[in-house]
Design an enzyme around this catalytic site. Structure first.
Site, PDB file in Angstrom:
ATOM      1  CG  ASP A  85      -5.989  -3.821  -9.577  1.00 12.26           C
ATOM      2  OD1 ASP A  85      -6.034  -2.390 -10.085  1.00 12.26           O
ATOM      3  OD2 ASP A  85      -4.869  -4.073  -9.434  1.00 12.26           O
ATOM      4  CG  ASP A 127      -3.079  -4.381  -5.526  1.00 14.28           C
ATOM      5  OD1 ASP A 127      -3.441  -4.449  -5.017  1.00 14.28           O
ATOM      6  OD2 ASP A 127      -3.767  -5.596  -6.520  1.00 14.28           O
ATOM      7  CD  GLU A 448      -4.727  -7.801 -11.013  1.00 16.23           C
ATOM      8  OE1 GLU A 448      -5.683  -7.306 -10.535  1.00 16.23           O
ATOM      9  OE2 GLU A 448      -3.928  -7.055 -10.494  1.00 16.23           O
ATOM     10  CB  SER A 474      -6.280 -10.692  -8.910  1.00 11.92           C
ATOM     11  OG  SER A 474      -6.018 -10.706  -7.524  1.00 11.92           O
TER      12      SER A 474
END
Length: 571
Positions: A85, A127, A448, A474
Site C-alpha cells: 500500500d 496489509d 485508501e 490507511s
C-alpha cells in the site's frame, strides 16, 4: 511421529500404484521415498522485492521448512503476490490493493487444492496479505498457522522516532510551505531504516494482532520486528507446531469461532487499530461460515476500552509493543477486565485463556494501560450509521479530541481531484470533504486515501475538516476521516446524491452520520442520477467489480463457507 496418509489430501498425489506418474515428479526434485510418504505441508510466502514489508518472508519461510521436517512432514514452499500500500498509495495503483487480498486467498487456495497439501503455514508482511493468507486458511480448513514477517524498526530524524507516515505528512507540510524540500528529502531517506512492515498500529500490525487474538498465530510471535534473530525460531516453531495440529486434526474453523472473532475485534478497538479490520474480519468470518458484519464489529468497538498508546494516535510503535510483552500483554488486562472470552482454542492446542495465564502483567511497561485506567473508556475505532450511510461507515478516533463535526460538503468524484485541491490549499476550514465513486465496485478496488489525509494533516488541517469516502483509509490515517460508507456511490447510495454546500453532521460518540437535506430534494436528485462507468472495463479490476459485494460484509467476491458442499480438508 507417524501419520496415516489414507486420511490426508496428499494421498491423491502420492499413494498407490496409480500415483506413480505423480511420484515421478517428486523424485525429479530429489525427494526420497520416505519424504514422499510423509504429509505434505504447504509453506506459502508473500515474499518479494516489492517493498521492505516482504523482503524477509522467503528466508523465514525457508527456516519454517526445518521445523516441518523436525515434526515429521515434508514442506512444499510456494509464493503468492502482494500489492504494497505504501507504494501503491496516492495513484491508480491503489485500486489493486484490496483486489490483491482476494488474489492472495485464491492463489493459496488453488495451489493447495491443486497439489493436495495436508497443512499450511502462511507468511505475510504487508496489509492485504495478512487477511488474504488467513482467509485461505479458513477456506481450505487444513491445519494452519499464520506467521507475520514482523515490523520495521522506527527511523530517526532530528532525534525523534519516525515512520513512513511522517513522510506522507511532510508532503503536506512542504505544500504548505512549512517544510523545505531538502528536509523532505532528508526525512524520506531515514524514515524506513530496513526490513519489515510499517511500524505503527496501521493495518499490517493490526491484522498481526488479530492473528494472535483469533488463535491462528503462536502467542507473542507477531510483534517481534523483522530484523530480529528471534524471527528465525518463530518460523521454525510454526513448522513444528503445524505438524502437531495435523496429528490432532485441529483446524482453523475449530479455532476461529464467533467468540474468537469477537475477541479479535476487541483487540483491534483496544489497540486503536486500523479501520480496515472492519473489512477484513467480516471477510475472514465468511470463509468460516460465520455471520459477522460491520455492525457486529462496531457493536464490539462501542464497548471496548482504548488501552494501547500506539501510533498514529499515540506515541509508540510495534517494536515498543514487542518490548512491552507483545499483544498478549494487552490481552492480559482485557481478559482480567472481562473483555475477552478465554474459551476459544488456539494453535497451541490450549485455549486463549490458558495461553494468557502464562503471561505476567508488567506494570513498568508504557504501551498498554490497565483496563481499569484506560486512555479512554471506549473509542479506538467507532462504527457510524445514518442517512448518509444506511449500511454503515467506520472512523478511527484514537487520539482525537473532537468527536462531533458538522459542516458544508465539498464534493469530489475521485481522490486525485481532492488531493489536487488540498495541494493547492483549496480546502476551507470547517468543510466536509466527500470523495466518492471510490468504493469496492465503483473504484473499482476501494482505494485508501492516505496521501490526501496525510497532506491535510501536514497542512495543519487534520481536525479542522472532516473527510468522508466510500473508499478506505490507511491504518496510518489520523484525523476525522470516515470510510466504508455504504451503500457506495456506484450503487446509488446517498453519498452519490450529495452536492456542494449540503450540511453533513457526524457524531462519533452517538455513532451517527447524517446528510441534512430534505427527503423530497433527495428524491428529485435520485431520479436524475445515472450510474457512472469507470475506466476499467477489462482485466482483474473489471472482474472484481462484477463480483464484489458491499463493504459492510467485507467486500467479498464469493458466497463463503455457507454455500460449501464440501471442505477441501476432507477430500
Amino acid at each position: 511421529m507417524s501419520f496415516d496418509k489414507s486420511k490426508l489430501p496428499s494421498r491423491h498425489v502420492s499413494v498407490g500404484p496409480e500415483r506413480a506418474p505423480h511420484r515421478s515428479y517428486y523424485y525429479a526434485m530429489g525427494m526420497t521415498e520416505e519424504e514422499i510418504a510423509r504429509p505434505f505441508v504447504a509453506v506459502a510466502s508473500a515474499g518479494n522485492d516489492s517493498a521492505p514489508c516482504n523482503t524477509t518472508l522467503d528466508p523465514q519461510a525457508n527456516i519454517c521448512r526445518e521445523g516441518v521436517i523436525e515434526g515429521g512432514g515434508t514442506p512444499r514452499r510456494f509464493n503468492t503476490i502482494t500489492v504494497t500500500d505504501g507504494i501503491a498509495m496516492g495513484h491508480q495503483g491503489m485500486k489493486s490493493s484490496l483486489v490483491s487480498r482476494e488474489v492472495i486467498a485464491d492463489s493459496v487456495e488453488l495451489s493447495v487444492r491443486g497439489h493436495c497439501y495436508d497443512a499450511l503455514v502462511g507468511f505475510a508482511g504487508c496489509d492485504k496479505s495478512l487477511p488474504g493468507m488467513m482467509m485461505s486458511m479458513l477456506r481450505l480448513n487444513v491445519p494452519s498457522i499464520f506467521v507475520y514477517g514482523g515490523s520495521i524498526l522506527p527511523g530517526t530524524y532530528k532525534g525523534e522516532d519516525v515512520t513512513v507516515v511522517d513522510v506522507f505528512e511532510a508532503v503536506g507540510q512542504h505544500a504548505a510551505g512549512n517544510c523545505p524540500l531538502q528536509e523532505l528529502i532528508a526525512l524520506e531517506k531515514v524514515a524506513c531504516p530496513g526490513h519489515g512492515a510499517c511500524g505503527g498500529q496501521f493495518t499490517a500490525n493490526t491484522m498481526a494482532c488479530v492473528g494472535e487474538a483469533i488463535g491462528l498465530s503462536l502467542p507473542n510471535s507477531n510483534m517481534s520486528p523483522a530484523p530480529y534473530k528471534s524471527r528465525e525460531e518463530i518460523a521454525r516453531a510454526a513448522g513444528r507446531q503445524v505438524m502437531k495440529l495435523l496429528e490432532i486434526n485441529l483446524r482453523p474453523r475449530d479455532i476461529c469461532t464467533k467468540a474468537a472473532f469477537e475477541n479479535a475485534a476487541r483487540v483491534v478497538a483496544a489497540t486503536g487499530g486500523s479501520t480496515n479490520a472492519a473489512l477484513h474480519l467480516p471477510a475472514m468470518a465468511s470463509e468460516a461460515g460465520i455471520d459477522f458484519d460491520l455492525f457486529d464489529v462496531a457493536e464490539i468497538f462501542k464497548s471496548t476500552p482504548y488501552i494501547a498508546d500506539l501510533k498514529p494516535g499515540g506515541k509508540y510503535v510495534a517494536k515498543d509493543m514487542h518490548e512491552a510483552g507483545g499483544v498478549y500483554m494487552g490481552m492480559k488486562t482485557l481478559l482480567d477486565g472481562g473483555f475477552l472470552d478465554p474459551e476459544p482454542i488456539t494453535v497451541t492446542g490450549k485455549t486463549l485463556g490458558e495461553n494468557i495465564e502464562e503471561i505476567t502483567w508488567n506494570p513498568d511497561q508504557k504501551v498498554f494501560y490497565n483496563v481499569k485506567a484506560p486512555i479512554t473508556p471506549t473509542g479506538g475505532v467507532v462504527g457510524l450509521k445514518g442517512s448518509l450511510a444506511p449500511d454503515g461507515a467506520i472512523v478511527k478516533v484514537a487520539g482525537m479530541e473532537r468527536l462531533q463535526f458538522s459542516g458544508p460538503a465539498r464534493v469530489f468524484d475521485c481522490e486525485e481531484d481532492a488531493f489536487e485541491a488540498v495541494e493547492n490549499r483549496g480546502i476551507a476550514e470547517g468543510c466536509v470533504i466527500i470523495i466518492r465513486y471510490e468504493g469496492p465496485k465503483g473504484g473499482p478496488g476501494m482505494r485508501e486515501m492516505l496521501a490526501t489525509t496525510a497532506a491535510l494533516y501536514g497542512q495543519g488541517m487534520g481536525e479542522k475538516v472532516a473527510l468522508i469516502t466510500d473508499g478506505r483509509f490507511s491504518g496510518a490515517t489520523r484525523g476525522f476521516c470516515i470510510g466504508h460508507v455504504g451503500p457506495e456511490a456506484s450503487d446509488g447510495g446517498p453519498i452519490a446524491l450529495v452536492e456542494d454546500g449540503d450540511t453533513i453532521s457526524i457524531d462519533a460518540e452517538a455513532g451517527t452520520i447524517d446528510l441534512e437535506v430534505d427527503e423530497s430534494v433527495l428524491e428529485s436528485r435520485r431520479a436524475a442520477w445515472t450510474p457512472r462507468t469507470n475506466d476499467y472495463q477489462s482485466g482483474a479490476l473489471w472482474r472484481y467489480a462484477q463480483n464484489v459485494g458491499p463493504a459492510s460484509k467485507g467486500a467479498l467476491t464469493h458466497p463463503g463457507a455457507k454455500s460449501e458442499r464440501h471442505v477441501f480438508a476432507d477430500i
